[in-house]
Scaffold this active site. Structure first.
Site, PDB file in Angstrom:
ATOM      1  N   ASN A 157       0.869  -1.180   0.000  1.00 43.67           N
ATOM      2  CA  ASN A 157       0.000   0.000   0.000  1.00 43.67           C
ATOM      3  C   ASN A 157       0.906   1.231   0.000  1.00 43.67           C
ATOM      4  OD1 ASN A 157      -1.801   2.049   0.504  1.00 43.67           O
ATOM      5  ND2 ASN A 157      -2.650   1.158   2.377  1.00 43.67           N
ATOM      6  N   GLU A 164      -8.172  -5.051   5.778  1.00 46.29           N
ATOM      7  CA  GLU A 164      -8.067  -4.766   4.346  1.00 46.29           C
ATOM      8  C   GLU A 164      -6.891  -5.504   3.711  1.00 46.29           C
ATOM      9  OE1 GLU A 164      -9.318  -0.359   3.533  1.00 46.29           O
ATOM     10  OE2 GLU A 164      -8.736  -0.535   5.609  1.00 46.29           O
ATOM     11  N   ARG A 168     -12.646  15.921   7.642  1.00 43.49           N
ATOM     12  CA  ARG A 168     -13.454  16.183   6.442  1.00 43.49           C
ATOM     13  C   ARG A 168     -14.904  16.442   6.827  1.00 43.49           C
ATOM     14  NH1 ARG A 168     -11.849  10.848   3.354  1.00 43.49           N
ATOM     15  NH2 ARG A 168      -9.876  10.726   4.444  1.00 43.49           N
ATOM     16  N   ARG A 212      -2.701  -2.290  -3.338  1.00 40.60           N
ATOM     17  CA  ARG A 212      -3.888  -1.477  -3.111  1.00 40.60           C
ATOM     18  C   ARG A 212      -3.843  -0.311  -4.096  1.00 40.60           C
ATOM     19  NH1 ARG A 212      -5.163   3.163   1.176  1.00 40.60           N
ATOM     20  NH2 ARG A 212      -7.346   3.347   0.670  1.00 40.60           N
ATOM     21  N   HIS A 257     -13.247   2.810   0.345  1.00 36.31           N
ATOM     22  CA  HIS A 257     -13.237   1.798   1.418  1.00 36.31           C
ATOM     23  C   HIS A 257     -13.860   0.485   0.948  1.00 36.31           C
ATOM     24  CE1 HIS A 257     -13.387   5.172   4.702  1.00 36.31           C
ATOM     25  NE2 HIS A 257     -12.138   4.799   4.507  1.00 36.31           N
TER      26      HIS A 257
END
Ligand code: ADP
Length: 391
Positions: A7, A378, A233, A83, A172
């Site tokens: 990743n 993940e 955010r 990823r 996600h």
């Protein structure tokens, strides 16, 4: 087979090696900050944690070379899973990386300018180091490619979608897909008959409605700014706030973008922190701004879950995951209490221990809708997807 999962971010390299026969992570680590002075390589095996300093201004290539020589040379790797944040509409599932695939990922760079170029660099560097094994791309967006048009289109002039690809993509996806599969196991139902709403609540937050192994709606959109309140955010806001801020405060678009992405959400509301654990402690100590930020987070999450419900024929469970979802018992309780219209009854004792003694279940036996805590993984999902593509 051992699968290396990579990743790559703009300033960090995360990696893990999974032994898929044992479904076990045998090595996990990260190198950061790359290109930013003195980077450190940290890693963990069953023998514990270790670290070394990388050469000054180490870049991704030099970091990955150190990882390969120092840690991976003793492991028999069968494949590498990467990823990749954005696969646009092109990639509906994970794929073996060829030159053509690299070009197609590059074509999605404008949709994720901070992430895709770093992911691509990781692919190219890893392909040069591990040149004799297959490399597979696993996309954050792919799971959501099953979302129907009425849910992914913005009500904007249609040519914006056709010409520029402006639509909701969702993110996600690897986590939501993993959670869906885990939920089906815990519900003891075939995936084809399972329907859930998963809430991935970390620094970034999104919720997804998935049924029969397919995502049917999700809260993030063209970018990961849409949807829920997050650490920094804002999530959903009236789009005319951009113009209002420009007129009233003379802010430029770039400044507004920074405010909405980096200075809003939990941090903006509380003025204290983007970290939910800190806010929980502060609220407990009587800080009203911390409590307010939590209340807005909870209200909007419950509202989003309620609206996701309409995409499902039935709902077997709500599942919480991510740092906040897995550890924030008070947040889960408050969200489920807000969802009283669905007949959710929280099992207080099970919730406090994150469902650890009840296979993740945190609702009572007579609750009309079940809720679970399921830790996401993940990296394992990327490793499994890699194996799946190879088969
Ligand atoms: P990322 O999205 O970066 O992977 P994580 O999934 O690790 O992030 O989630 C980070 C969030 O989880 C932070 O807001 C952190 O405060 C929160 N968190 C961690 N532990 C707890 C806890 N015990 N209670 C509430 N929130 C927690």
């Amino acid at each position: 087979m051992n699968v290396l999962v990579i990743n790559c971010g703009s300033s960090s390299l995360k990696f893990a090696v999974f032994d898929l026969e044992k479904k076990a992570c045998i090595l996990k680590g990260m190198a950061e900050p790359l290109l930013g002075g003195s980077a450190t390589l940290l890693w963990e095996t069953e023998n514990g944690k270790q670290s070394v300093k990388l050469p000054e201004n180490a870049d991704l290539e030099s970091a990955l070379k150190v990882v390969a020589e120092k840690l991976l040379s003793v492991l028999d790797l069968g494949a590498v899973g990467h990823r990749v944040v954005h696969g646009g509409e092109k990639f509906k599932s994970s794929i073996l990386i060829t030159e053509e695939v690299v070009d197609q990922i590059e074509a999605c760079n404008n949709l994720a300018p901070l992430h895709n170029p770093a992911n691509l660099l990781g692919i190219q560097v890893a392909q040069s180091i591990f040149s004799d094994i297959p490399h597979i791309a696993v996309f954050d967006t792919a799971f959501h490619q099953s979302i129907p048009q009425e849910a992914y289109l913005y009500p904007l002039p249609f040519e914006f979608y056709e010409e520029l690809g402006i639509r909701r993509y969702g993110f996600h996806g690897t986590s939501h897909h993993y959670i869906f599969k885990q939920a089906a196991i815990r519900l003891d139902k075939p995936e084809s008959e399972t329907a859930i709403i998963s809430a991935h609540l970390g620094n970034g937050c999104s919720a997804t409605a998935a049924e029969a192994g397919k995502s049917l709606d999700t809260t993030m959109g063209l970018t990961p700014l849409e949807g829920l309140v997050m650490g920094t955010r804002c999530g959903d806001i009236d789009p005319s706030i951009h113009g209002f801020l420009q007129r009233e405060k003379g802010l430029r678009l770039k400044e507004i973008d920074t405010i909405l992405n980096k200075e809003s959400g939990l941090l903006g509301l509380s003025g204290i922190s983007n970290d939910m654990r800190t806010l929980g402690e502060q609220a407990e100590a009587g800080n009203p701004k911390a409590q307010l930020a939590i209340d807005v987070f909870v209200f909007r999450l419950a509202k989003a879950i309620a609206s996701l419900r309409i995409s499902l024929s039935h709902c077997d469970a709500i599942v919480f995951t991510g740092g906040i979802g897995e550890n924030g018992a008070a947040i889960r309780k408050a969200v489920l209490e807000r969802l009283h219209c669905f007949g959710c009854l929280v099992n207080g004792a099970a919730n406090v221990i994150h469902g650890k003694e009840s296979n993740g279940l945190i609702t009572t036996e007579n609750s009309a809708l079940k809720a679970f805590v399921i830790p996401t993984n993940e990296e394992l999902m990327i490793a499994q997807e890699t194996e799946h593509v190879l088969k």
